[in-house]
Design an enzyme around this catalytic site. Structure first.
Site, mmCIF file in Angstrom:
data_model
loop_
_atom_site.group_PDB
_atom_site.id
_atom_site.type_symbol
_atom_site.label_atom_id
_atom_site.label_comp_id
_atom_site.label_asym_id
_atom_site.label_seq_id
_atom_site.Cartn_x
_atom_site.Cartn_y
_atom_site.Cartn_z
ATOM 1 C CB THR A 24 -6.244 7.046 6.330
ATOM 2 O OG1 THR A 24 -6.531 6.820 4.951
ATOM 3 C CG2 THR A 24 -7.135 8.167 6.820
ATOM 4 C CG ASP A 67 -2.253 5.169 -0.830
ATOM 5 O OD1 ASP A 67 -2.804 4.044 -0.890
ATOM 6 O OD2 ASP A 67 -2.876 6.231 -0.899
ATOM 7 C CB SER A 68 -2.543 0.482 2.198
ATOM 8 O OG SER A 68 -3.872 0.761 1.823
ATOM 9 C CB THR A 99 -8.207 0.523 5.854
ATOM 10 O OG1 THR A 99 -8.611 1.522 4.909
ATOM 11 C CG2 THR A 99 -8.064 1.146 7.227
ATOM 12 C CB CYS A 288 -20.277 -16.011 -0.972
ATOM 13 S SG CYS A 288 -21.477 -16.451 -2.247
#
Length: 354
Positions: A24, A67-68, A99, A288
């Site tokens: 991006t 694009d990641s 990201t 978690c």
């Protein structure tokens, strides 16, 4: 592969190579209003502040921005190749990356770049550089300042990191947790390495110590035959078997509940036993975000110890997956792979190093 190289600032005390992979960060709106990559060699037109930095800056761009979501093993090899080829010429490296998979890439390069003693800073943006409210400018400028920061002639940072939204995180501890705010990344199980405010405040106690005698050794033998088995209430025997019985799979990251707990149904334990007896390596990590696996603490995880499931401690899923790919590709002895999975290679887990 032909990379595009552009010098954008020839003066400065320190030299930084910016590696633009895509994402991006480097998008602008075209005539139709759609987002499209722009010529990143002209980044100074979008971020004129770069000329004010006392840093020699060079940009090297992938021939085609990625694009990641499409990042894979070859892209990691390409990044490590660029760093290896330019390691002696530059004091630091900033990698501009999408990201979505940045934490995976930062983790993988942490393993691949053995003997690293220079800064490798991953950064990106939630909004394109062409947007008025983009976070791209601040992230890039601060990442460059951190990459060039030094103390008594040595770089303050000597490891792979992620810089995002005022925070510097250890690369192998980072995770993308949010997609709708600028605060996209966190490191729940390890302290923040630095925080950028009016001044950049470094957390020296958490940093990897600089070793001026370290020699870079790039290890790029990777094995993609790894998968994730995320358990959930109601998961079926058929689903588990379909994953664990795949003959191509060598390593399985088992995403368990809480502190490493799984269901103790006979069929589930039998599936794990057959997979391990068949040569598969199973590494237990927690679903978690914070905390760690403590196999044997509860009855539901005690059996995992007995049958040979490995504990991943407080490692993230991103670091666990890439660590398995790295070790399965670079270490021939299976017992050595298992051993190395349980201690820290690049600060990715809070366990004793070898």
């Amino acid at each position: 592969m032909k990379y595009k190289i552009v010098n954008i600032n020839d003066t400065g005390v320190r030299s930084v190579l910016i590696i633009y992979t895509g994402g991006t960060f480097g998008m602008i709106q075209d005539a139709s209003g759609s987002l499209a990559p722009f010529n990143f060699g002209k980044v100074v037109d979008r971020v004129p502040e770069l000329r004010q930095l006392d840093i020699k800056l060079t940009v090297i761009s992938f021939p085609k921005p990625i694009d990641s979501s499409n990042i894979g093993i070859q892209d990691w090899k390409d990044m490590s190749y660029i760093i290896e080829e330019n390691y002696a010429q530059y004091d630091a490296f900033v990698i501009l990356h999408g990201t979505d998979t940045m934490a995976y890439s930062a983790s993988m390069l942490s393993y691949m770049l053995e003997g690293l003693n220079k800064p490798i800073i991953f950064t990106g943006a939630q909004m394109p550089i062409g947007s008025i409210r983009s976070d791209a400018r601040e992230n890039l400028i601060a990442a460059l300042e951190i990459a060039s920061a030094h103390n008594n002639g040595n770089p303050i940072i000597s490891e792979v990191c992620v810089y995002f939204n005022y925070l510097l995180l250890r690369g192998s501890r980072s995770q993308k947790l949010r997609s709708s705010t600028f605060a996209a990344f966190e490191s729940e199980n390890y302290p923040v390495l630095a925080e950028a405010g009016i001044e950049i405040e470094f957390n020296y106690a958490a940093l990897k110590p600089h070793d001026e005698n370290a020699q870079l050794n790039v290890i790029n033998n990777l094995d993609a035959n790894v998968t994730i088995l995320k358990i959930f209430p109601g998961i079926t025997e058929h689903s588990v078997k379909s994953i664990l019985s795949d003959p191509q799979i060598k390593g399985v990251v088992l995403e368990s509940f809480g502190s490493g707990n799984t269901m103790n149904f006979d069929w589930f334990i039998d599936c794990l036993i057959k997979a391990i007896e068949g040569g598969k390596i199973i590494l237990n990590v927690s679903q978690c975000i914070g905390g760690e696996v403590e196999q044997g603490r509860y009855e539901t995880s005690k059996k995992l110890n007995e049958i040979g499931v490995l504990s991943g401690g407080d490692i993230t899923t991103e670091a666990a997956v890439t660590k398995m790919m790295f070790l399965l590709g670079s270490v021939e002895d299976v017992n050595e792979v298992k051993k190395k999975l349980t201690y820290s290679l690049a600060g990715e887990m809070d366990m004793m190093e070898e």
